[in-house]
Scaffold this active site. Structure first.
Site, PDB file in Angstrom:
ATOM      1  N   ASP A  14      83.577 103.884  10.699  1.00  0.00           N
ATOM      2  CA  ASP A  14      83.470 104.120  12.129  1.00  0.00           C
ATOM      3  C   ASP A  14      82.977 102.822  12.762  1.00  0.00           C
ATOM      4  OD1 ASP A  14      83.204 105.715  14.587  1.00  0.00           O
ATOM      5  OD2 ASP A  14      81.048 105.456  14.252  1.00  0.00           O
ATOM      6  N   ASP A  16      81.457 102.337  16.612  1.00  0.00           N
ATOM      7  CA  ASP A  16      80.279 102.483  17.465  1.00  0.00           C
ATOM      8  C   ASP A  16      79.197 103.300  16.767  1.00  0.00           C
ATOM      9  OD1 ASP A  16      81.404 101.426  20.185  1.00  0.00           O
ATOM     10  OD2 ASP A  16      82.906 102.845  19.459  1.00  0.00           O
ATOM     11  N   ASP A 177      78.366 107.523  11.422  1.00  0.00           N
ATOM     12  CA  ASP A 177      77.032 107.857  11.927  1.00  0.00           C
ATOM     13  C   ASP A 177      76.955 109.244  12.542  1.00  0.00           C
ATOM     14  OD1 ASP A 177      78.737 106.855  14.089  1.00  0.00           O
ATOM     15  OD2 ASP A 177      76.969 107.054  15.348  1.00  0.00           O
TER      16      ASP A 177
END
Length: 221
Positions: A14, A16, A177
């Site tokens: 991922d 961001d 995240d």
């Protein structure tokens, strides 16, 4: 190297909240969009909890906060266009790479693993940000939230990269995240590694039961 990397041939990251802290720039664009509409601004702390489902959902959440109601389609369309315009002017002015990321990417490259980015951010912003931060050369492929009809937590982007490189999902790892990353990994048959410092709507990432959690991607070295 961590045990979760055993037999792994492809690592999908991922963007961001995993590789980069981009919320400061995103928040500036969100607040500029809200100001254009004559609405109260949101600030970094609120925007941090809204990131993760793509830019349109981010704008919808911002408008719902500012107006107290779900926006109509026309309002949402206009606001989304305004956000993209503002964000496009400076997508990397305040964005920073998290500690340990460069070291991890270098180590994984030395192992000759396939490295890809799978983000829900519009794809037009991905390359400029990676280039500006000196990360572009690490990746064999990048997918944005608009690269395919589906985005995370749908498994389609993950399955797409596995097929693209001819690697079975059981030999692939998703690093993220948020619960959306972990869900996408589970549904695609990928292994799942999480970091606790990103944007997960205020929820502990351990609640999503990834295979492992690392405090820093430097632990992959």
């Amino acid at each position: 190297m961590l045990p979760c990397l055993d037999a792994i041939c492809l690592v999908a990251f991922d963007l961001d909240g995993t590789l980069i802290d981009s919320v400061p720039d995103i928040a500036v664009a969100v607040d500029a969009m809200l100001e254009d509409a004559g609405l109260p601004t949101a600030g970094v702390a609120r925007v941090r909890d809204w990131v993760g489902n793509g830019s349109r959902k981010l704008v919808e959440r911002a408008l719902a906060f500012a107006t107290g109601s779900v926006p109509g389609d026309q309002m949402l369309n206009d606001a989304h266009e305004a956000f993209l315009r503002h964000y496009g002017r400076a997508p990397c002015a305040r964005t920073r790479v998290y500690p340990g990321v460069r070291e991890a990417l270098t180590a994984l490259r030395e192992r000759e693993l396939v490295l890809v980015v799978i983000t829900n951010k519009p794809h037009a912003f991905v390359a400029p940000i990676l280039e500006a931060l000196g990360l572009a050369g690490y990746f064999d492929l990048t997918l944005g939230g608009d690269s395919l009809p589906q985005k995370k937590p749908d498994p389609a982007p993950l399955l797409h990269v596995a097929e693209r490189f001819g690697i079975a999902p059981r030999h692939c790892l998703m690093v993220g995240d948020s619960r959306h990353d972990i869900e996408a990994a589970r549904r695609a048959g990928f292994h799942a590694l999480a970091v606790p410092y990103g944007y997960n709507h205020g929820e502990p990432i351990s609640d999503s039961q990834p295979d492992a959690v690392v405090e820093s991607l430097g632990e992959l070295v």
